[in-house]
Scaffold this active site. Sequence first.
Site, mmCIF file in Angstrom:
data_model
loop_
_atom_site.group_PDB
_atom_site.id
_atom_site.type_symbol
_atom_site.label_atom_id
_atom_site.label_comp_id
_atom_site.label_asym_id
_atom_site.label_seq_id
_atom_site.Cartn_x
_atom_site.Cartn_y
_atom_site.Cartn_z
ATOM 1 N N ASN A 9 -9.892 -6.505 7.237
ATOM 2 C CA ASN A 9 -9.896 -6.903 5.827
ATOM 3 C C ASN A 9 -10.299 -8.377 5.766
ATOM 4 O OD1 ASN A 9 -9.368 -7.525 3.183
ATOM 5 N ND2 ASN A 9 -7.148 -7.158 3.299
ATOM 6 N N TRP A 10 -11.545 -8.621 5.375
ATOM 7 C CA TRP A 10 -12.053 -10.003 5.376
ATOM 8 C C TRP A 10 -11.512 -10.823 4.201
ATOM 9 C CZ3 TRP A 10 -18.022 -9.100 6.445
ATOM 10 C CH2 TRP A 10 -18.173 -8.562 7.732
ATOM 11 N N LYS A 11 -10.890 -10.149 3.254
ATOM 12 C CA LYS A 11 -10.376 -10.833 2.044
ATOM 13 C C LYS A 11 -11.490 -11.673 1.415
ATOM 14 C CE LYS A 11 -5.790 -10.373 3.907
ATOM 15 N NZ LYS A 11 -4.425 -10.864 4.041
ATOM 16 N N HIS A 96 -3.522 -3.151 -2.082
ATOM 17 C CA HIS A 96 -3.186 -4.173 -1.082
ATOM 18 C C HIS A 96 -2.123 -5.100 -1.667
ATOM 19 C CE1 HIS A 96 -3.495 -7.792 1.365
ATOM 20 N NE2 HIS A 96 -3.859 -6.970 2.323
ATOM 21 N N GLU A 98 -1.786 -8.158 -1.789
ATOM 22 C CA GLU A 98 -2.271 -9.289 -2.604
ATOM 23 C C GLU A 98 -2.695 -8.821 -3.986
ATOM 24 O OE1 GLU A 98 -4.896 -10.701 0.446
ATOM 25 O OE2 GLU A 98 -3.101 -11.228 1.584
ATOM 26 N N GLU A 168 2.065 -2.085 5.289
ATOM 27 C CA GLU A 168 1.939 -3.528 5.444
ATOM 28 C C GLU A 168 3.120 -4.227 4.772
ATOM 29 O OE1 GLU A 168 -2.398 -4.820 6.223
ATOM 30 O OE2 GLU A 168 -2.059 -4.819 4.071
ATOM 31 N N GLY A 174 -0.124 -12.448 6.835
ATOM 32 C CA GLY A 174 -0.580 -13.831 6.876
ATOM 33 C C GLY A 174 0.509 -14.823 7.234
ATOM 34 N N SER A 210 -0.061 -9.599 10.254
ATOM 35 C CA SER A 210 -0.056 -10.521 11.400
ATOM 36 C C SER A 210 -0.350 -9.833 12.738
ATOM 37 C CB SER A 210 1.253 -11.312 11.466
ATOM 38 O OG SER A 210 1.357 -12.178 10.340
ATOM 39 N N GLY A 231 -6.127 -8.827 8.817
ATOM 40 C CA GLY A 231 -6.784 -9.847 8.002
ATOM 41 C C GLY A 231 -7.284 -10.987 8.872
ATOM 42 N N GLY A 232 -6.455 -12.032 8.998
ATOM 43 C CA GLY A 232 -6.850 -13.265 9.676
ATOM 44 C C GLY A 232 -7.520 -13.068 11.027
HETATM 45 P P1 PGA Z 1 -3.036 -10.523 8.174
HETATM 46 O O1 PGA Z 1 -3.420 -9.635 6.867
HETATM 47 O O2 PGA Z 1 -3.526 -9.732 9.362
HETATM 48 O O3 PGA Z 1 -3.772 -11.813 7.988
HETATM 49 O O4 PGA Z 1 -1.564 -10.667 8.175
HETATM 50 C C1 PGA Z 1 -3.296 -8.249 6.886
HETATM 51 C C2 PGA Z 1 -3.722 -7.696 5.549
HETATM 52 O O5 PGA Z 1 -3.471 -8.351 4.535
HETATM 53 O O6 PGA Z 1 -4.331 -6.597 5.460
#
Ligand code: PGA
Length: 249
Positions: A9-11, A96, A98, A168, A174, A210, A231-232
């Site tokens: 997930n590149w956000k 998601h 967010e 999640e 994050g 994470s 994500g990250g």
């Molecule tokens: P993260 O994000 O790996 O940066 O914790 C995961 C996500 O939001 O899908």
Amino acid sequence: MRDLLFAANWKMNLGPDDARAYMKTFRARYNRHERREAWFFPPAVSLEAAAQAARERADLLVGVQDIHWEPKGAFTGAISAPLAAQAGAKAALIGHSERRHVFGETDEDTRKKLTAALAAGLVPMLCVGETLAERDAGHTLAVVNRQLSGALGALDGAALARVIIAYEPVWAIGTGRNATPQDAGAVHKEIRSWLTARGVPRSRVLYGGSVNLKNIAELLAERELDGVLVGGASLDPEAWAQLVQAPAT
Ligand code: PGA
């Protein structure tokens, strides 16, 4: 050996030029693996670039990070499932954390978006998970069940069978603080039993929050996990190629 899905997930990162460069590096560094798939969720402006770079590879797939539930119309700034499909998306993230916690998306919104994704032929990846306060209050399973029922409650078995779930926990996203494999496994079991009770004994349930190169092997050792949503640690193509090749039994 089991089938594993690694979703990036590149956000709000990596524009079209970045996406092209990223995919080139990833394809150069990733040795195709029989039973693994790598999915990419770029920002909408980079969908086409990423999808082009993933073409002719059945194990690579591109999805959209969010959709509106209407197929078209006067919704300035929004993207519908058919529009995303036209740009090359084959899947859609739904709900998601967010979207839920930064943009105020409700369970009812996730239901409408998920239905729209299915109608457009996209594979919905529904994200569920509790906040830290909910976990501390012992409400994790109740929250996850509510989110599952809210988004999926009206679907029949055939539609449900097309849905992927990503567990999640909000407190792990994050933050550098991942759920233990055992904690994640217990929630995955609950998700599977929710689906089994509705006639879907086989489903794909991913963990996210994470995940990184340091903890991936330990997480994959938990056999309840069918993969990860990252994500990250997915933003660097070399590190991501390494993560997708992490050892697992
Ligand atoms: P993260 O994000 O790996 O940066 O914790 C995961 C996500 O939001 O899908």
